[in-house]
Enzyme design. Structure first.
Site, mmCIF file in Angstrom:
data_model
loop_
_atom_site.group_PDB
_atom_site.id
_atom_site.type_symbol
_atom_site.label_atom_id
_atom_site.label_comp_id
_atom_site.label_asym_id
_atom_site.label_seq_id
_atom_site.Cartn_x
_atom_site.Cartn_y
_atom_site.Cartn_z
ATOM 1 N N PRO A 128 0.734 -1.129 -0.082
ATOM 2 C CA PRO A 128 -0.124 -0.044 -0.107
ATOM 3 C C PRO A 128 0.908 1.410 -0.008
ATOM 4 O O PRO A 128 1.701 1.138 0.662
ATOM 5 C CB PRO A 128 -0.802 -0.025 1.326
ATOM 6 C CG PRO A 128 -0.445 -1.216 1.969
ATOM 7 C CD PRO A 128 0.536 -2.103 1.148
ATOM 8 N N GLY B 98 3.844 3.851 5.215
ATOM 9 C CA GLY B 98 5.010 3.632 5.729
ATOM 10 C C GLY B 98 5.447 2.417 5.809
ATOM 11 O O GLY B 98 6.253 1.709 6.560
ATOM 12 N N LEU B 99 4.958 1.618 4.630
ATOM 13 C CA LEU B 99 5.558 0.140 4.375
ATOM 14 C C LEU B 99 6.518 0.158 3.106
ATOM 15 O O LEU B 99 6.820 -0.644 2.612
ATOM 16 C CB LEU B 99 4.475 -0.775 4.181
ATOM 17 C CG LEU B 99 3.637 -0.848 5.017
ATOM 18 C CD1 LEU B 99 2.476 -1.873 4.910
ATOM 19 C CD2 LEU B 99 4.256 -1.256 6.433
ATOM 20 N N SER C 178 6.666 1.751 0.141
ATOM 21 C CA SER C 178 6.412 1.458 -1.307
ATOM 22 C C SER C 178 7.067 1.858 -2.144
ATOM 23 O O SER C 178 7.613 1.474 -3.300
ATOM 24 C CB SER C 178 4.667 1.855 -1.288
ATOM 25 O OG SER C 178 4.628 2.311 -2.582
ATOM 26 N N ALA D 221 10.454 0.524 -2.580
ATOM 27 C CA ALA D 221 10.432 -0.870 -3.237
ATOM 28 C C ALA D 221 10.008 -0.840 -4.569
ATOM 29 O O ALA D 221 10.888 -1.677 -5.426
ATOM 30 C CB ALA D 221 9.194 -1.785 -2.265
ATOM 31 N N ASP E 275 14.894 3.358 4.518
ATOM 32 C CA ASP E 275 13.924 2.688 3.719
ATOM 33 C C ASP E 275 14.581 1.996 2.495
ATOM 34 O O ASP E 275 14.503 0.623 2.183
ATOM 35 C CB ASP E 275 12.884 3.781 3.228
ATOM 36 C CG ASP E 275 11.836 4.009 4.191
ATOM 37 O OD1 ASP E 275 12.078 3.703 5.383
ATOM 38 O OD2 ASP E 275 10.467 4.280 3.588
HETATM 39 O O1 PMV Z 1 8.297 6.478 4.717
HETATM 40 P P1 PMV Z 1 7.869 6.139 6.171
HETATM 41 O O2 PMV Z 1 6.548 6.364 6.722
HETATM 42 O O3 PMV Z 1 8.098 4.826 6.386
HETATM 43 O O4 PMV Z 1 8.851 6.957 7.220
HETATM 44 C C1 PMV Z 1 10.234 7.163 7.010
HETATM 45 C C2 PMV Z 1 10.803 7.075 8.484
HETATM 46 C C3 PMV Z 1 11.098 8.487 8.995
HETATM 47 O O5 PMV Z 1 12.030 8.431 9.847
HETATM 48 C C4 PMV Z 1 9.818 9.362 9.421
HETATM 49 C C5 PMV Z 1 11.641 9.577 7.707
HETATM 50 C C6 PMV Z 1 13.080 8.874 7.332
HETATM 51 O O6 PMV Z 1 13.566 9.470 6.199
HETATM 52 O O7 PMV Z 1 13.812 8.154 8.029
#
Ligand code: PMV
Length: 337
Positions: A125, A129-130, A132, A135, A176
């Site tokens: 989704p 915060g997963l 996407s 990926a 990420d």
């Molecule tokens: O993309 P998200 O919602 O998983 O957020 C990333 C994590 C944060 O620490 C909020 C931002 C970052 O760049 O690390």
């Protein structure tokens, strides 16, 4: 790739690149300010990019065939790379990958210009915060590299995807792209090398979606303006979150699930104090704990998206049912280690 005389020619064959989703277990937001964070891949959801050579049509075409939340049209969005905005994340991912893996110098099967269709599917989704965005970019980079006969290291892929992440996030920490490209649990500190994390014993997670999309860029921007307005308080919160993440690393390595759960609760309270949680997130965290989870917290940027709960096998279905009853729109159950 085949070599003919002195010229390298791309073989006209399809290539598929994939990448998992991710969930942050500890340290979101504080990681942007140099504190450690812990994230794990979520292989139950995946992004997939297929590169197919085209005959008869010039240029590179993108088909966003199935991106949840991206388009309501099941036929998807098909467009020519050159017609996309110059900061379109898919366009940037393709261009970076072509430049990095020799796409500018090879002789393509249709002539000097690539003729490709890149089809993107994802079950991750969007804006929850997963991971996407990271990926999809990782899958695209891998598919193009594979089509050009290259097999880049996770580090190379991560470095390219970080450039794409800047378009999504503004000032991404890099967690990420790192966890998605390495496909391993990671202990991450911005600007430092990646430490892969080995769980002392496997543990189960439930990820539950509030059903509300959230813009990482907006929430990260909000935290930045609050930090500028009150640096001492925010630095203190970031330091506390960093301490929790450091302790969590030890707890995960030692397989101490009770300590992991306790630290998740602490991390959630610190994120509430930071102003990035929401009533929906707090409700789902409370419901998970009441139904028997060992720990629970919001995950990712906040103001929407998902919570993550640590669960023992005997309570997994109770916690999942309770979260569904409380309005979670999607539940993912996964295991780490
Ligand atoms: O993309 P998200 O919602 O998983 O957020 C990333 C994590 C944060 O620490 C909020 C931002 C970052 O760049 O690390």
């Amino acid at each position: 790739m085949a070599v003919e005389g002195n010229q390298t020619q791309v073989r006209p064959r399809s290539f598929v690149g994939t990448a998992p989703g991710k969930v942050i277990l500890f340290g979101e937001h504080a990681v942007v300010y140099g504190q450690p964070a812990i994230a794990v891949p979520v292989t139950d959801v995946q992004a997939r990019a297929t590169v197919t050579p085209l005959t008869g049509t010039d240029g590179i075409w993108l088909l966003a065939a199935d991106l949840p939340g991206f388009t309501d049209d099941s036929m998807g969005r098909r467009y020519r790379l050159d017609d996309a905005e110059s900061d379109d994340p898919l366009r940037v991912a393709v261009e970076l990958a072509l430049a990095a893996f020799g796409g500018d110098t090879v002789r393509w099967h249709g002539g000097t210009e690539p003729r490709l269709l890149i089809t993107i599917n994802s079950t991750i989704p969007i804006a929850r915060g997963l991971g996407s965005g990271a990926a999809v970019a990782t899958a695209v980079v891998r598919a193009i590299a594979g089509h050009l006969g290259q097999s880049p290291s996770p580090e190379e892929v991560s470095r390219l995807v970080y450039e794409v992440e800047k378009l999504h996030h503004g000032t991404p920490s890099g967690i990420d792209n790192t966890v998605v490209a390495y496909e391993r649990p990671v202990y991450f500190v911005r600007g430092e090398g990646v430490t892969q994390l080995h769980a002392g014993s496997p543990f189960g997670l439930i990820i539950a979606d509030t059903g509300k999309a959230s813009s990482t860029r907006r929430v990260v921007g909000h935290v930045r303006s609050r930090w500028k307005a009150d640096p001492d308080r925010h630095q203190w919160l970031f330091d506390q979150i960093g301490d929790v993440a450091r302790q969590a690393r030890t707890a995960i390595e030692e397989g101490d699930r009770h300590a992991i759960g306790r630290l998740m609760a602490q991390n959630h309270h610190l994120l509430v104090a930071l102003g990035v949680s929401s009533p929906d997130l707090d409700t789902l965290v409370g419901v998970a704990l009441e139904a028997g989870a060992t720990g629970a917290k919001m995950s990712g940027a906040g103001w929407g998206g998902n919570i993550v709960a640590l669960v023992e096998p005997r309570v997994t279905s109770d916690v999942a049912d309770a979260l569904s009853d409380a309005g979670a729109t999607r539940i993912i159950s996964t295991t780490v280690g």
